[in-house]
Design an enzyme around this catalytic site. Structure first.
Site, short mmCIF file in Angstrom:
data_model
loop_
_atom_site.label_atom_id
_atom_site.label_comp_id
_atom_site.label_asym_id
_atom_site.label_seq_id
_atom_site.Cartn_x
_atom_site.Cartn_y
_atom_site.Cartn_z
N HIS A 87 0.86 -1.18 0.00
CA HIS A 87 0.00 0.00 0.00
C HIS A 87 0.90 1.24 0.00
O HIS A 87 1.79 1.36 0.84
CB HIS A 87 -0.85 0.06 1.27
CG HIS A 87 -2.07 -0.82 1.25
ND1 HIS A 87 -2.02 -2.17 1.13
CD2 HIS A 87 -3.40 -0.50 1.35
CE1 HIS A 87 -3.26 -2.66 1.16
NE2 HIS A 87 -4.11 -1.66 1.29
N GLU A 124 -1.71 6.35 -1.14
CA GLU A 124 -3.12 6.52 -0.75
C GLU A 124 -3.14 7.72 0.21
O GLU A 124 -3.71 8.75 -0.09
CB GLU A 124 -3.64 5.25 -0.05
CG GLU A 124 -5.10 5.33 0.38
CD GLU A 124 -5.52 4.17 1.31
OE1 GLU A 124 -4.66 3.56 1.97
OE2 GLU A 124 -6.75 3.92 1.41
N ASP A 172 -11.25 -2.97 -2.12
CA ASP A 172 -10.56 -2.69 -0.85
C ASP A 172 -11.33 -3.29 0.34
O ASP A 172 -10.96 -4.35 0.84
CB ASP A 172 -10.38 -1.18 -0.70
CG ASP A 172 -9.16 -0.78 0.11
OD1 ASP A 172 -8.33 -1.65 0.43
OD2 ASP A 172 -9.02 0.43 0.42
N ASP A 173 -12.35 -2.59 0.83
CA ASP A 173 -13.14 -3.04 1.99
C ASP A 173 -14.60 -2.71 1.67
O ASP A 173 -15.17 -1.75 2.22
CB ASP A 173 -12.70 -2.29 3.26
CG ASP A 173 -11.19 -2.33 3.46
OD1 ASP A 173 -10.69 -3.33 3.97
OD2 ASP A 173 -10.51 -1.34 3.08
N1 ADE Z 1 -6.46 -1.86 5.59
C1 ADE Z 1 -7.70 -2.06 5.13
N2 ADE Z 1 -8.02 -1.15 4.20
C2 ADE Z 1 -6.94 -0.34 4.07
C3 ADE Z 1 -6.65 0.79 3.27
N3 ADE Z 1 -7.54 1.31 2.41
N4 ADE Z 1 -5.45 1.36 3.42
C4 ADE Z 1 -4.57 0.88 4.29
N5 ADE Z 1 -4.79 -0.18 5.05
C5 ADE Z 1 -5.98 -0.79 4.95
ZN ZN Z 2 -6.21 -1.83 0.96
#
Ligand code: ADE
Ligand code: ZN
Length: 325
Positions: free
Chosen positions: A192, A195, A273-274
């Protein structure tokens, strides 16, 4: 045909972050644990910003305490993926949450996740592979233990290693030992970056950790020389537009840089992502991108193909999935 119905390849999905809120609430009730305060009146996850999101994520994850819980979680998550037309999913798995980085315990969780993946493949037609992920704000020492879990279980199912968590803490090179350990075990690498950090965070991850993919990476757009370097070197971005918009990095879909990155020749892929945290699905990501950038079926088919090329699975699996695209 709507673009939402196209077959999809997803490369950036956190298993716990994909847990439907009703699933977590149900498990909390079954186990009689109080994780109150993480849901809103409608039963959705509630958080103020990214850092609060990380806390809510960890609170929700605290009800997942047995391999059996992860078996059920994996099936629930893959049901959503399959409903969105996903045929191949690479999912971030965290030994931090699965057995506290103990290799023996981790193997039991992994066994459960894998069994659920095999069931989902047989019944729903979605293939699962795992990327073990250390968590940046847990620090480099814990990341070493995570990397050892990864090295011990590297193979046809665990295909990669990465890092997630709070990008504002520490530097990629603090985690060099862990990434070298994973690389030596034959794992492919992603991190990551870009972001919450700017373009330099992307440069650091590529240069210092030697990753071939970047989770997000979208803030590379703030430095066009870097964008050209990414295009030239073929580093793949795991772009999650709905996540970036929900977390307030960009105001809306038209302002999201995925369009410009694509135009400038960067290998972009599309992920969620989530998803329940960000009220999205892979089908919705496709629909919103179609509306914002007028991308047609041909563009999405090209991106799905590029995503499969960038997947960390073995060649036989890739061939098998290619027939579905
Ligand atoms: N863990 C879960 N989602 C994340 C995200 N968008 N950025 C960093 N860590 C994460
Ligand atoms: Zn992520």
């Amino acid at each position: 045909m709507s673009v939402a119905a196209l077959p999809k390849v997803e490369l950036h999905l956190h298993l716990e972050g994909a847990a439907p809120p009703a699933f977590i609430a149900g498990l909390a009730k079954e186990k009689k644990v109080d994780i109150g305060g993480i849901f809103d009146a409608k039963g959705d996850y509630k958080y103020k910003d990214f850092w609060d999101f990380l806390k809510v994520y960890e609170a929700a994850t605290s009800v997942l305490v047995k391999p059996e819980d992860y078996y059920r979680l994996t099936l629930a998550v893959l049901e959503e993926s399959a409903a969105s037309g996903v045929v191949y999913s690479e999912t971030f798995l965290s030994p931090d949450f699965c057995g506290g980085r103990d290799v023996g315990a981790w193997r039991e969780y992994l066994h459960a996740i894998r069994e659920a993946g095999e069931k989902a493949e047989a019944t729903m037609g979605v293939t699962l592979r795992g990327i073990i992920t250390c968590i940046r704000h847990f620090g480099p020492d814990k990341a070493r233990e995570t990397a050892l879990c990864a090295a011990e279980t590297a193979g046809d199912f665990i295909v990669g290693f990465g890092i997630a968590g709070d990008e504002k803490i520490g530097k990629p090179k603090d985690f060099l030992w862990s990434f070298d350990c994973a690389r030596e075990a034959g794992l492919r690498l992603t991190a990551h970056a870009g972001e919450w950090g700017g373009p330099d965070s992307v440069r650091d991850a590529v240069r210092d950790l030697g990753v071939e993919r970047i989770g997000h990476g979208v803030r590379a757009i703030e430095d066009l020389a870097l964008v050209d370097e990414l295009a030239e070197s073929g580093v793949v971005l795991e772009v999650c537009p709905g996540s970036n918009i929900a977390l307030g990095i960009y105001k809306g879909w038209r302002q999201h840089p995925i369009g410009q990155l694509y135009e400038r020749g960067v290998k972009v892929t599309i992920s969620t992502d989530d998803p329940p945290f960000f009220h999205t699905t892979m089908a919705r990501e496709y629909e919103m991108l179609n509306r914002a950038f007028d991308w047609d079926e041909g563009v999405f088919a090209g991106i799905a193909r590029a995503s499969l090329d960038a997947a960390f699975c073995d060649a036989d699996t890739r061939e098998r999935i290619l027939k579905k695209l």
